[in-house]
Design a protein around this motif. Sequence first.
Motif, mmCIF file in Angstrom:
data_model
loop_
_atom_site.group_PDB
_atom_site.id
_atom_site.type_symbol
_atom_site.label_atom_id
_atom_site.label_comp_id
_atom_site.label_asym_id
_atom_site.label_seq_id
_atom_site.Cartn_x
_atom_site.Cartn_y
_atom_site.Cartn_z
ATOM 1 N N GLY A 429 34.455 36.989 38.895
ATOM 2 C CA GLY A 429 34.177 38.390 39.223
ATOM 3 C C GLY A 429 34.190 38.639 40.716
ATOM 4 N N ARG A 430 33.281 39.498 41.168
ATOM 5 C CA ARG A 430 33.379 39.966 42.563
ATOM 6 C C ARG A 430 32.326 39.387 43.497
ATOM 7 N NH1 ARG A 430 35.159 43.939 39.170
ATOM 8 N NH2 ARG A 430 37.303 44.624 39.613
ATOM 9 N N LYS A 431 31.597 38.341 43.039
ATOM 10 C CA LYS A 431 30.511 37.817 43.861
ATOM 11 C C LYS A 431 30.981 37.403 45.259
ATOM 12 C CE LYS A 431 27.249 34.028 44.295
ATOM 13 N NZ LYS A 431 26.468 32.944 43.699
ATOM 14 N N TYR A 432 32.001 36.534 45.318
ATOM 15 C CA TYR A 432 32.451 36.064 46.632
ATOM 16 C C TYR A 432 33.272 37.122 47.350
ATOM 17 C CZ TYR A 432 30.481 31.612 45.508
ATOM 18 O OH TYR A 432 29.581 30.624 45.202
ATOM 19 N N ALA A 433 33.998 37.945 46.583
ATOM 20 C CA ALA A 433 34.756 39.043 47.195
ATOM 21 C C ALA A 433 33.783 40.043 47.840
ATOM 22 C CB ALA A 433 35.635 39.725 46.156
ATOM 23 N N GLY A 442 44.801 50.073 48.331
ATOM 24 C CA GLY A 442 45.485 50.589 47.145
ATOM 25 C C GLY A 442 46.622 51.530 47.504
ATOM 26 N N PRO A 443 47.411 51.914 46.487
ATOM 27 C CA PRO A 443 48.549 52.808 46.738
ATOM 28 C C PRO A 443 48.093 54.146 47.309
ATOM 29 C CG PRO A 443 48.258 52.354 44.364
ATOM 30 C CD PRO A 443 47.308 51.490 45.085
ATOM 31 N N ASP A 444 46.850 54.525 47.021
ATOM 32 C CA ASP A 444 46.322 55.784 47.540
ATOM 33 C C ASP A 444 45.622 55.605 48.882
ATOM 34 O OD1 ASP A 444 44.206 54.281 46.748
ATOM 35 O OD2 ASP A 444 43.343 55.786 45.383
ATOM 36 N N GLY A 445 45.741 54.412 49.454
ATOM 37 C CA GLY A 445 45.120 54.168 50.748
ATOM 38 C C GLY A 445 43.644 53.830 50.661
ATOM 39 N N LYS A 446 43.120 53.775 49.434
ATOM 40 C CA LYS A 446 41.697 53.427 49.294
ATOM 41 C C LYS A 446 41.545 51.938 48.992
ATOM 42 C CE LYS A 446 40.154 57.956 47.789
ATOM 43 N NZ LYS A 446 39.960 58.786 46.591
ATOM 44 N N PRO A 447 40.460 51.329 49.469
ATOM 45 C CA PRO A 447 40.280 49.900 49.243
ATOM 46 C C PRO A 447 39.935 49.588 47.780
ATOM 47 C CG PRO A 447 38.378 50.796 50.387
ATOM 48 C CD PRO A 447 39.374 51.915 50.281
ATOM 49 N N ILE A 448 40.478 48.498 47.287
ATOM 50 C CA ILE A 448 40.161 48.007 45.945
ATOM 51 C C ILE A 448 39.493 46.652 46.112
ATOM 52 C CG2 ILE A 448 41.110 47.340 43.697
ATOM 53 C CD1 ILE A 448 43.676 48.910 44.530
ATOM 54 N N ARG A 449 38.273 46.533 45.611
ATOM 55 C CA ARG A 449 37.578 45.242 45.708
ATOM 56 C C ARG A 449 38.250 44.250 44.750
ATOM 57 N NH1 ARG A 449 32.740 44.295 48.215
ATOM 58 N NH2 ARG A 449 33.946 45.399 49.765
ATOM 59 N N VAL A 450 38.596 43.091 45.265
ATOM 60 C CA VAL A 450 39.324 42.076 44.492
ATOM 61 C C VAL A 450 38.376 41.356 43.535
ATOM 62 C CG1 VAL A 450 40.533 39.863 44.768
ATOM 63 C CG2 VAL A 450 41.128 41.808 46.230
ATOM 64 N N THR A 451 38.881 40.959 42.376
ATOM 65 C CA THR A 451 38.066 40.189 41.433
ATOM 66 C C THR A 451 38.692 38.806 41.255
ATOM 67 O OG1 THR A 451 37.067 40.154 39.230
ATOM 68 C CG2 THR A 451 39.215 41.223 39.404
ATOM 69 N N MET A 452 37.820 37.802 41.179
ATOM 70 C CA MET A 452 38.294 36.416 41.274
ATOM 71 C C MET A 452 37.991 35.588 40.036
ATOM 72 S SD MET A 452 37.010 35.665 45.195
ATOM 73 C CE MET A 452 37.148 33.887 45.045
ATOM 74 N N GLY A 453 38.844 34.612 39.805
ATOM 75 C CA GLY A 453 38.556 33.574 38.826
ATOM 76 C C GLY A 453 38.502 32.239 39.547
ATOM 77 N N SER A 454 37.726 31.319 39.007
ATOM 78 C CA SER A 454 37.534 30.010 39.629
ATOM 79 C C SER A 454 37.811 28.956 38.558
ATOM 80 C CB SER A 454 36.090 29.929 40.123
ATOM 81 O OG SER A 454 35.644 28.603 40.169
ATOM 82 N N TYR A 455 38.589 27.942 38.917
ATOM 83 C CA TYR A 455 39.065 26.990 37.914
ATOM 84 C C TYR A 455 39.096 25.596 38.514
ATOM 85 C CZ TYR A 455 40.940 31.629 36.868
ATOM 86 O OH TYR A 455 41.069 32.984 36.688
ATOM 87 N N GLY A 456 38.529 24.625 37.825
ATOM 88 C CA GLY A 456 38.480 23.270 38.384
ATOM 89 C C GLY A 456 38.868 22.195 37.386
ATOM 90 N N ILE A 457 39.462 21.149 37.915
ATOM 91 C CA ILE A 457 39.726 19.944 37.122
ATOM 92 C C ILE A 457 39.306 18.744 37.966
ATOM 93 C CG2 ILE A 457 41.529 18.394 36.236
ATOM 94 C CD1 ILE A 457 43.077 20.770 35.289
ATOM 95 N N GLY A 458 38.537 17.867 37.350
ATOM 96 C CA GLY A 458 38.175 16.622 38.035
ATOM 97 C C GLY A 458 39.303 15.625 37.885
ATOM 98 N N VAL A 459 40.068 15.462 38.969
ATOM 99 C CA VAL A 459 41.295 14.654 38.889
ATOM 100 C C VAL A 459 40.958 13.157 38.823
ATOM 101 C CG1 VAL A 459 43.418 14.025 40.107
ATOM 102 C CG2 VAL A 459 42.713 16.414 39.982
ATOM 103 N N SER A 460 40.126 12.692 39.769
ATOM 104 C CA SER A 460 39.766 11.273 39.704
ATOM 105 C C SER A 460 38.900 11.009 38.476
ATOM 106 C CB SER A 460 39.057 10.828 40.987
ATOM 107 O OG SER A 460 38.079 11.754 41.393
#
Lengths: 583, 583
Positions: A429-433, A442-460
């Motif tokens: 969501g928008r916690k870190y954003a 945005g196309p109308d010149g207004k700011p759009i707050r970005v929404t994020m996903g976080s994804y991890g894999i333990g490689v080792s």
Amino acid sequence: MLLRMSSLFLRTLRDDPADAEVPSHKLLVRAGYVRRVAPGIYSWLPLGKMVLENVTRVVREEMDRMGAQEVLFPALLPREYYEATGRWTEYGDTLFRLQDRKGADYLLGPTHEEMFTGMVKGELSSYKDFPVTLYQIQTKYRDEARPRAGILRGREFVMKDSYSFDLDDDGLKRSYEQHREAYIRIFDRLGIDYKICFAMSGAMGGSASEEFLAPTPTGEDTFVACHTCGYAANAEAVTTPAPPAVTAEHPPLQVLDTPDTPTIETLVAHVNEHFGLGVTAADTLKNIVVKVRTPGSDKTEVLVIGVPGDREVDFKRLEAALAPGVPEIFEAADFERHPGLVRGYIGPQVLKDLGITYLVDPRVVTGTSWVTGANEPGKHAANVVAGRDFVPDGTIEAAEVRAGDSCPRCGSALSIDRGIEIGHIFQLGRKYADAAELDALGPDGKPIRVTMGSYGIGVSRAVAVIAEQRHDELGLVWPREVAPADVHIVGTGKDNQIEVALDLAAKLEAMGLRVLVDDRPGVSPGVKFKDSELLGMPTVVVIGRGLAQGVAELRDRAAGTKEEIPLAEAPALVAAACGVTAA
Amino acid sequence: MLLRMSSLFLRTLRDDPADAEVPSHKLLVRAGYVRRVAPGIYSWLPLGKMVLENVTRVVREEMDRMGAQEVLFPALLPREYYEATGRWTEYGDTLFRLQDRKGADYLLGPTHEEMFTGMVKGELSSYKDFPVTLYQIQTKYRDEARPRAGILRGREFVMKDSYSFDLDDDGLKRSYEQHREAYIRIFDRLGIDYKICFAMSGAMGGSASEEFLAPTPTGEDTFVACHTCGYAANAEAVTTPAPPAVTAEHPPLQVLDTPDTPTIETLVAHVNEHFGLGVTAADTLKNIVVKVRTPGSDKTEVLVIGVPGDREVDFKRLEAALAPGVPEIFEAADFERHPGLVRGYIGPQVLKDLGITYLVDPRVVTGTSWVTGANEPGKHAANVVAGRDFVPDGTIEAAEVRAGDSCPRCGSALSIDRGIEIGHIFQLGRKYADAAELDALGPDGKPIRVTMGSYGIGVSRAVAVIAEQRHDELGLVWPREVAPADVHIVGTGKDNQIEVALDLAAKLEAMGLRVLVDDRPGVSPGVKFKDSELLGMPTVVVIGRGLAQGVAELRDRAAGTKEEIPLAEAPALVAAACGVTAA
């Protein structure tokens, strides 16, 4: 590149390392794949490095295939980035902190939310630049209190972490779904047996979240699984199916003298003996008082939670249910401030008048009748009916989950299994954003707050998980995709067996196979066989006694099968066994 | 994987970053390859990560080809390993030190001699196990006092380090030679212009050593080069060709009154004016006193060094010449303890009687005549002849090297150039093996002390060095082997130019080329051309105005040439330009 045991930097060990508890740790050390440097800190020897590289390659290929773009952040990070989100302190002892020669504070990155967010903010500005997904495969550091199990939970480890950046919730859902599919392909290719478990977002403050857990008897995480319909979830995420409301008439509420009944057991025994009620612990309603603190402030709210008396409150489930609120113990001093709450004898009957919120386990449906506190010292009440004598303000998933509980999807009995977390996908969501004020124009010149996903894999960690799931009493059993070699050719050493082994190796290598050949002179066949089992290549070919008759032995490490094959046809037959067709 | 500018995570910048001084730093930031996180600490953006990965691949392929085996050590290392060799303290402020939650001391590895030595000791025991060469490509940490020039000298950086382990000196020489050849292949493939410079072993305590230096005007290192015969060396390693001995008769030694001549200039002026000698600074003999300390002890020896008066003593050359001894300043108190040494008026005539060792510059050969100190305040001596009035105990390479000095190999004039160290190969010898007691059990059952070589390549630094050597005023000019893509197709945007560009991109990709395509809508051709020049792919194809006539433009970024090609033949012609023949 032909791997020859005569020059390979490898020493196998007969005995398990003294500090090893789980099979993957024992075997990876015994087979010469890794070596301990310090608690939770390991070196990778050549065969181990190859497996790690193979896992990395699979992860990278699938991340690239889904359109994620690879970047690389440093591990050594200045404090300021983590100060801004409060995690410099929140991480506590788990964070490795240090100072440079000028006394400036640094940390070793345990996770890189702040860095990814900052990078996107620095480079992108227009709605046209989105969506974008970035990933890195990088070394991370966490000062675990009890590093254990070799590379399963290390203090220095390799992770793939990725972040999606979208302009709206639908976009985030699409990015999440793409990751989910990529993860399925990755873990399938790695030969890992896994369950996708519903997970609460917990402290990270988002919404949808799933964990990929690899079931192993030695796993640190428990999860709830339905072996009928395939449902799986973290204990924190399991939902309790609510029974239908009860419409039967109940006798009126009855207050009972119940001296010396400090526990549910003593209460049940007392009311059955003295009042002939014939109830069990499951018929009692246990009421727990907690304070819920709003994070970042000292404000707390009093909350009473009602669960059937045969169940404990699971604090982790409670925490997850109340997040982002933080539950705290209701102490003696708190009781003094709330004389309406009679410690040990709380019943829900008075809570409305006291203005205290009351949340109940989903099993406490309208029309159910309970034995519970009577809000007077030494007294309980029977026939306390939900909907009649009290009306809860809502339900809460806080009671412990037990094996045998009903599956929320199909109703079958749930089991509680152990597993190791190998992946996590999470609609952040928008916690870190919000913290970084990450907006797109945005196309109308207004700011759009970005929404994020976080994804991890333990490689080792995945290397250890594969070893944990794929081994037998003789040694490792690598899936082909991650094995250091496709085939292990054992030349047992008499006559020209080693020369023939090397000749076959050269032929197989020319066909595109990765070959390990045991060409050690003066090592007994028994030792060579034991090493081939311990090292765990998927296909083993023995050039031994049969050579005089023109036959070799083809072994399948996983199936444990052996067959004699004509040496003349060995290249084609071995290649076929390895899934490669001769050109 | 087609790289499309419309979705590539990339922002190019018009202006140089404020903190950038060298071209590679400016261009790698402006072209969106790297971003600064902290002093000497950088993140790699997608295009930068590709270049870094390409360099890594070349290094790995050549290390594998020479038979080196890849391992991976942690970066976070416990103090104990570096305590044993004294480097925990010796490294001083350059070492990042930290503590874990239990208060145990750790460091971030600046180099891994101790770890490699320990690993070999742990795994190998028999002479049959040798020789062996191990390498890793890994992140290293050094807290540089003045991190500068972007990724040229970072505090977190990627290195390839390798170590050879041999049983005898001939083996070490072979391993060294193999590395030398591998390094030549690596730097040739990377398109780096380099000089192989003789280098002194210096503080590391071994014998033969060479540095691979990339000549650049902004380099931090200076080196001496002969543009006639190709000789190159560190200033520390340059040897001075000794002139032939002089057999002419000289007048007898003459003591001169030389009041108020504290410098060589005043001395020369004085003796020419008052005694009509007609000498230059090069005819005077300057004598410098130093104390030489034996490392690990407080024992010092007094040493006098004689150099022609027109040259300074180069302290780095002096240090290298005296290693492992450590030169220290001879202070006023030291002069008081040695009244025979008359400060400012030392001549070699008395040193034998004082029992003090006297070493001279190789130019001070037998029969040469000098103006030097007369060992009395205010007095100098002329006609002081080597071999007659004093006999040196030996020669020492301590005088500064100057442009125009004679090449020790061919006698031509040397030049002094600037460069960046990109690789170092080094016959380390038994220093670390002695510290770790690393022995192999010989065929006769007796231990053989192992001898080691140490070899390094700055992998992330190589990216910057390539950028430093391969750019023009418009931007980067990547050699094909390390470029993020073989070809950059610019669809300028009118009509169906972008569609045609994407179609060509797909065809080229199917032929095995790595393709970057500028498919951004609404971006002017001028901006796209500027970006293609800044980003620096070796081949550029423009699908623009010529499309109506069925032609595309093929550009060679390095040569700066442009030619029109028929669009129908574009796939084959572009592939050929990229060195790929259509199947």
